[in-house]
Design a protein around this motif. Structure first.
Motif, PDB file in Angstrom:
ATOM      1  N   VAL A 139       0.934  -1.142   0.184  1.00 46.42           N
ATOM      2  CA  VAL A 139      -0.017  -0.090   0.117  1.00 46.42           C
ATOM      3  C   VAL A 139       0.911   1.250  -0.129  1.00 46.42           C
ATOM      4  O   VAL A 139       1.946   1.325   0.760  1.00 46.42           O
ATOM      5  CB  VAL A 139      -0.998  -0.124   1.372  1.00 46.42           C
ATOM      6  CG1 VAL A 139      -1.529   1.524   1.315  1.00 46.42           C
ATOM      7  CG2 VAL A 139      -1.984  -0.856   1.027  1.00 46.42           C
ATOM      8  N   VAL A 140       0.751   2.234  -0.799  1.00 48.20           N
ATOM      9  CA  VAL A 140       1.476   3.356  -1.041  1.00 48.20           C
ATOM     10  C   VAL A 140       0.436   4.458  -0.343  1.00 48.20           C
ATOM     11  O   VAL A 140      -0.766   4.455  -0.788  1.00 48.20           O
ATOM     12  CB  VAL A 140       1.756   3.717  -2.492  1.00 48.20           C
ATOM     13  CG1 VAL A 140       2.555   5.302  -2.441  1.00 48.20           C
ATOM     14  CG2 VAL A 140       3.040   2.520  -2.872  1.00 48.20           C
ATOM     15  N   LEU A 141       0.891   5.262   0.542  1.00 44.87           N
ATOM     16  CA  LEU A 141       0.048   6.135   1.329  1.00 44.87           C
ATOM     17  C   LEU A 141       0.835   7.616   1.257  1.00 44.87           C
ATOM     18  O   LEU A 141       1.767   7.475   1.679  1.00 44.87           O
ATOM     19  CB  LEU A 141      -0.072   5.767   2.798  1.00 44.87           C
ATOM     20  CG  LEU A 141      -1.191   6.569   3.812  1.00 44.87           C
ATOM     21  CD1 LEU A 141      -2.585   6.635   3.276  1.00 44.87           C
ATOM     22  CD2 LEU A 141      -1.101   5.652   5.000  1.00 44.87           C
ATOM     23  N   PHE A 169       3.870  17.032   2.777  1.00 43.86           N
ATOM     24  CA  PHE A 169       3.627  15.548   2.580  1.00 43.86           C
ATOM     25  C   PHE A 169       4.641  14.472   3.080  1.00 43.86           C
ATOM     26  O   PHE A 169       5.891  14.773   2.986  1.00 43.86           O
ATOM     27  CB  PHE A 169       3.334  15.359   0.849  1.00 43.86           C
ATOM     28  CG  PHE A 169       1.761  15.817   0.723  1.00 43.86           C
ATOM     29  CD1 PHE A 169       0.517  15.347   0.949  1.00 43.86           C
ATOM     30  CD2 PHE A 169       1.837  17.307   0.320  1.00 43.86           C
ATOM     31  CE1 PHE A 169      -0.627  16.117   0.526  1.00 43.86           C
ATOM     32  CE2 PHE A 169       0.634  17.682  -0.339  1.00 43.86           C
ATOM     33  CZ  PHE A 169      -0.443  17.446   0.100  1.00 43.86           C
ATOM     34  N   ARG A 170       3.957  13.422   3.400  1.00 43.68           N
ATOM     35  CA  ARG A 170       5.035  12.242   3.529  1.00 43.68           C
ATOM     36  C   ARG A 170       4.497  11.034   2.747  1.00 43.68           C
ATOM     37  O   ARG A 170       3.184  11.005   2.513  1.00 43.68           O
ATOM     38  CB  ARG A 170       5.154  11.863   4.938  1.00 43.68           C
ATOM     39  CG  ARG A 170       3.738  11.545   5.713  1.00 43.68           C
ATOM     40  CD  ARG A 170       3.797  11.703   7.060  1.00 43.68           C
ATOM     41  NE  ARG A 170       2.426  12.240   7.579  1.00 43.68           N
ATOM     42  CZ  ARG A 170       1.677  11.963   8.554  1.00 43.68           C
ATOM     43  NH1 ARG A 170       1.813  11.040   9.430  1.00 43.68           N
ATOM     44  NH2 ARG A 170       0.469  12.404   8.568  1.00 43.68           N
ATOM     45  N   LEU A 171       5.543  10.204   2.166  1.00 44.48           N
ATOM     46  CA  LEU A 171       5.335   9.035   1.563  1.00 44.48           C
ATOM     47  C   LEU A 171       5.680   7.769   2.452  1.00 44.48           C
ATOM     48  O   LEU A 171       6.401   7.655   3.074  1.00 44.48           O
ATOM     49  CB  LEU A 171       6.100   8.880   0.394  1.00 44.48           C
ATOM     50  CG  LEU A 171       6.020   7.530  -0.469  1.00 44.48           C
ATOM     51  CD1 LEU A 171       4.767   7.496  -1.051  1.00 44.48           C
ATOM     52  CD2 LEU A 171       7.354   7.590  -1.520  1.00 44.48           C
ATOM     53  N   MET A 172       4.282   6.769   2.657  1.00 47.40           N
ATOM     54  CA  MET A 172       4.622   5.899   3.522  1.00 47.40           C
ATOM     55  C   MET A 172       4.277   4.699   2.759  1.00 47.40           C
ATOM     56  O   MET A 172       3.403   4.696   1.847  1.00 47.40           O
ATOM     57  CB  MET A 172       3.681   6.025   4.669  1.00 47.40           C
ATOM     58  CG  MET A 172       3.852   7.144   5.474  1.00 47.40           C
ATOM     59  SD  MET A 172       2.354   7.830   6.841  1.00 47.40           S
ATOM     60  CE  MET A 172       1.516   8.612   5.584  1.00 47.40           C
ATOM     61  N   VAL A 173       4.687   3.578   3.126  1.00 48.86           N
ATOM     62  CA  VAL A 173       4.457   2.163   2.651  1.00 48.86           C
ATOM     63  C   VAL A 173       4.066   1.312   3.701  1.00 48.86           C
ATOM     64  O   VAL A 173       4.924   0.988   4.505  1.00 48.86           O
ATOM     65  CB  VAL A 173       5.674   1.886   1.658  1.00 48.86           C
ATOM     66  CG1 VAL A 173       5.368   0.424   1.018  1.00 48.86           C
ATOM     67  CG2 VAL A 173       5.914   2.701   0.581  1.00 48.86           C
ATOM     68  N   ALA A 174       3.186   0.261   3.378  1.00 48.35           N
ATOM     69  CA  ALA A 174       2.935  -0.822   4.236  1.00 48.35           C
ATOM     70  C   ALA A 174       2.764  -1.927   3.446  1.00 48.35           C
ATOM     71  O   ALA A 174       2.344  -2.077   2.313  1.00 48.35           O
ATOM     72  CB  ALA A 174       1.231  -0.632   4.665  1.00 48.35           C
ATOM     73  N   LYS A 175       3.240  -3.186   3.824  1.00 51.97           N
ATOM     74  CA  LYS A 175       3.835  -4.152   3.213  1.00 51.97           C
ATOM     75  C   LYS A 175       2.807  -5.398   3.951  1.00 51.97           C
ATOM     76  O   LYS A 175       2.806  -5.718   5.098  1.00 51.97           O
ATOM     77  CB  LYS A 175       5.130  -4.750   3.305  1.00 51.97           C
ATOM     78  CG  LYS A 175       5.486  -5.991   2.265  1.00 51.97           C
ATOM     79  CD  LYS A 175       7.045  -6.036   2.191  1.00 51.97           C
ATOM     80  CE  LYS A 175       7.360  -7.383   1.457  1.00 51.97           C
ATOM     81  NZ  LYS A 175       8.705  -7.450   1.312  1.00 51.97           N
ATOM     82  N   LYS A 176       2.397  -6.245   3.139  1.00 44.58           N
ATOM     83  CA  LYS A 176       1.451  -7.288   3.390  1.00 44.58           C
ATOM     84  C   LYS A 176       2.467  -8.737   3.932  1.00 44.58           C
ATOM     85  O   LYS A 176       3.230  -8.791   3.111  1.00 44.58           O
ATOM     86  CB  LYS A 176       0.240  -7.759   2.522  1.00 44.58           C
ATOM     87  CG  LYS A 176      -0.327  -8.981   2.879  1.00 44.58           C
ATOM     88  CD  LYS A 176      -1.353  -9.221   2.214  1.00 44.58           C
ATOM     89  CE  LYS A 176      -2.291 -10.458   2.571  1.00 44.58           C
ATOM     90  NZ  LYS A 176      -3.529 -10.745   1.730  1.00 44.58           N
ATOM     91  N   ILE A 182       8.767   6.460   3.706  1.00 44.36           N
ATOM     92  CA  ILE A 182       9.929   6.633   2.820  1.00 44.36           C
ATOM     93  C   ILE A 182      10.512   7.895   2.584  1.00 44.36           C
ATOM     94  O   ILE A 182      11.605   8.019   2.347  1.00 44.36           O
ATOM     95  CB  ILE A 182       9.374   5.927   1.359  1.00 44.36           C
ATOM     96  CG1 ILE A 182       8.600   4.603   1.846  1.00 44.36           C
ATOM     97  CG2 ILE A 182      10.213   5.865   0.225  1.00 44.36           C
ATOM     98  CD1 ILE A 182       9.503   3.579   2.221  1.00 44.36           C
ATOM     99  N   ALA A 183       9.496   8.842   2.389  1.00 44.46           N
ATOM    100  CA  ALA A 183      10.096  10.240   2.298  1.00 44.46           C
ATOM    101  C   ALA A 183       9.048  11.362   2.971  1.00 44.46           C
ATOM    102  O   ALA A 183       7.874  10.942   3.138  1.00 44.46           O
ATOM    103  CB  ALA A 183      10.133  10.491   0.663  1.00 44.46           C
TER     104      ALA A 183
END
Length: 121
Positions: A30-32, A114-121, A101-102
């Motif tokens: 998921v990219v948030l 803004f911030r870039l976040m990633v969630a991994k299943k 991530i950033a």
């Protein structure tokens, strides 16, 4: 699955995270992308990245009421939701990894509010 500047407006973001988890294969992402949270957007950084102050002001009138939902019982995260809240919701939804991530920097190339976040299943 991608959520761009909308997570904080949802009445049931945890439900959205659970749906994203169900839709993804193992290892899926998921990219948030969300506005900077209060741990990144303090009074000093709001001066360096003025957009964070605008987000906070607008959020109380637009994002938070939308996030309450029709019945008034929604999450109401608002645009200043801390990263720790995002991480906790994705963990509760079953994701095994959550990273920023950033965007945490208040100056430089990521200084856009803004911030870039990633969630991994």
């Amino acid at each position: 699955v991608a959520f761009f500047d909308c997570w904080h407006d949802m009445a049931d973001p945890l439900g959205a995270a659970k749906q994203a988890h169900a839709a993804l294969k193992d290892g899926g992402l998921v990219v948030l992308v969300e506005p900077l949270g209060p741990e990144q957007a303090g009074a000093r950084s709001a001066v360096q990245v003025p957009l964070t102050a605008v987000f906070a002001a607008c959020s109380s009138h637009m994002c938070t009421p939308t996030g309450l939902g029709e019945d008034g019982c929604g999450a109401a995260l608002g645009a200043c939701c801390p990263t720790s809240t995002h991480a906790a919701m994705f963990a509760e939804a079953g994701f095994r990894d959550f990273r920023v991530i950033a965007g945490d920097a208040v100056t430089g190339p990521a200084a856009n509010g803004f911030r870039l976040m990633v969630a991994k299943k």
